[in-house]
Design an enzyme around this catalytic site. Structure first.
Site, mmCIF file in Angstrom:
data_model
loop_
_atom_site.group_PDB
_atom_site.id
_atom_site.type_symbol
_atom_site.label_atom_id
_atom_site.label_comp_id
_atom_site.label_asym_id
_atom_site.label_seq_id
_atom_site.Cartn_x
_atom_site.Cartn_y
_atom_site.Cartn_z
ATOM 1 N N PHE A 99 -48.942 28.424 32.197
ATOM 2 C CA PHE A 99 -47.508 28.622 32.033
ATOM 3 C C PHE A 99 -47.103 30.080 32.207
ATOM 4 O O PHE A 99 -46.014 30.392 32.667
ATOM 5 C CB PHE A 99 -47.051 28.106 30.658
ATOM 6 C CG PHE A 99 -47.503 28.949 29.514
ATOM 7 C CD1 PHE A 99 -46.702 29.964 29.018
ATOM 8 C CD2 PHE A 99 -48.759 28.739 28.938
ATOM 9 C CE1 PHE A 99 -47.134 30.749 27.965
ATOM 10 C CE2 PHE A 99 -49.180 29.519 27.880
ATOM 11 C CZ PHE A 99 -48.378 30.534 27.392
ATOM 12 N N LYS A 100 -47.996 31.001 31.861
ATOM 13 C CA LYS A 100 -47.670 32.424 31.918
ATOM 14 C C LYS A 100 -47.396 32.918 33.331
ATOM 15 O O LYS A 100 -46.728 33.935 33.514
ATOM 16 C CB LYS A 100 -48.790 33.250 31.298
ATOM 17 C CG LYS A 100 -50.108 33.138 32.049
ATOM 18 C CD LYS A 100 -51.191 33.947 31.377
ATOM 19 C CE LYS A 100 -52.516 33.778 32.055
ATOM 20 N NZ LYS A 100 -52.553 34.092 33.470
ATOM 21 N N ASP A 101 -47.870 32.189 34.344
ATOM 22 C CA ASP A 101 -47.620 32.601 35.725
ATOM 23 C C ASP A 101 -46.134 32.682 36.044
ATOM 24 O O ASP A 101 -45.716 33.514 36.854
ATOM 25 C CB ASP A 101 -48.272 31.624 36.715
ATOM 26 C CG ASP A 101 -49.782 31.692 36.718
ATOM 27 O OD1 ASP A 101 -50.338 32.748 36.350
ATOM 28 O OD2 ASP A 101 -50.417 30.685 37.085
#
Length: 144
Positions: free
Chosen positions: A131-133
């Site tokens: 998700f951090k992308d």
């Protein structure tokens, strides 16, 4: 704010029309009045808090018009509310955001899929499948 009816707008309905220059402050109260550039390069605040905007722009009159935008264009519309053109010219910000999502494997970048009576955003189509992308691809390009 009114609850959005289109699944694509769910993630942005809190970021609702243009406001004045936004400043950033620490969640722990030790720093305030920072520009976007200062907040980004500060990282964590000296008091260990996170840097957050001092206000959320009201986009209640414009967010519905964003429902057909590409992910990169939607990201630009939102990011431009939080970063002045004096700090990152809009053409540069648009290019940074467009470049940030080119490595994602899904054409919609973050597709919403219907599961039962709700929509779920798939946040795993980035280069590290995490998700951090979604945020960090853009942040990394802003640092360049």
């Amino acid at each position: 704010f009114p609850r959005p009816t289109h699944p694509r707008t769910f993630g942005v309905f809190f970021f609702c029309a243009m406001a004045g220059q936004i400043r950033y402050r620490s969640t722990r109260g030790g720093s305030s009045g920072l520009t976007f550039e200062q907040a980004v390069f500060e990282g964590l605040a000296p008091d260990g808090g996170l840097m957050v905007p001092d206000m959320v722009p009201d986009v209640s009159k414009t967010f519905k018009s964003w429902s057909k935008l590409s992910f990169a264009d939607l990201a630009f519309e939102i990011a431009s509310l939080f970063c002045s053109a004096d700090e990152i010219p809009h053409a540069d910000l648009r290019e940074i955001l467009s470049r940030s999502y080119k490595s994602f494997t899904h054409p919609e970048i973050v597709p919403s899929v219907k599961v039962g009576d709700m929509y779920i955003m798939e946040l795993f189509h980035g280069p590290t499948f995490a998700f951090k992308d979604v945020a960090l691809q853009a942040l990394g390009n802003i640092y360049e």
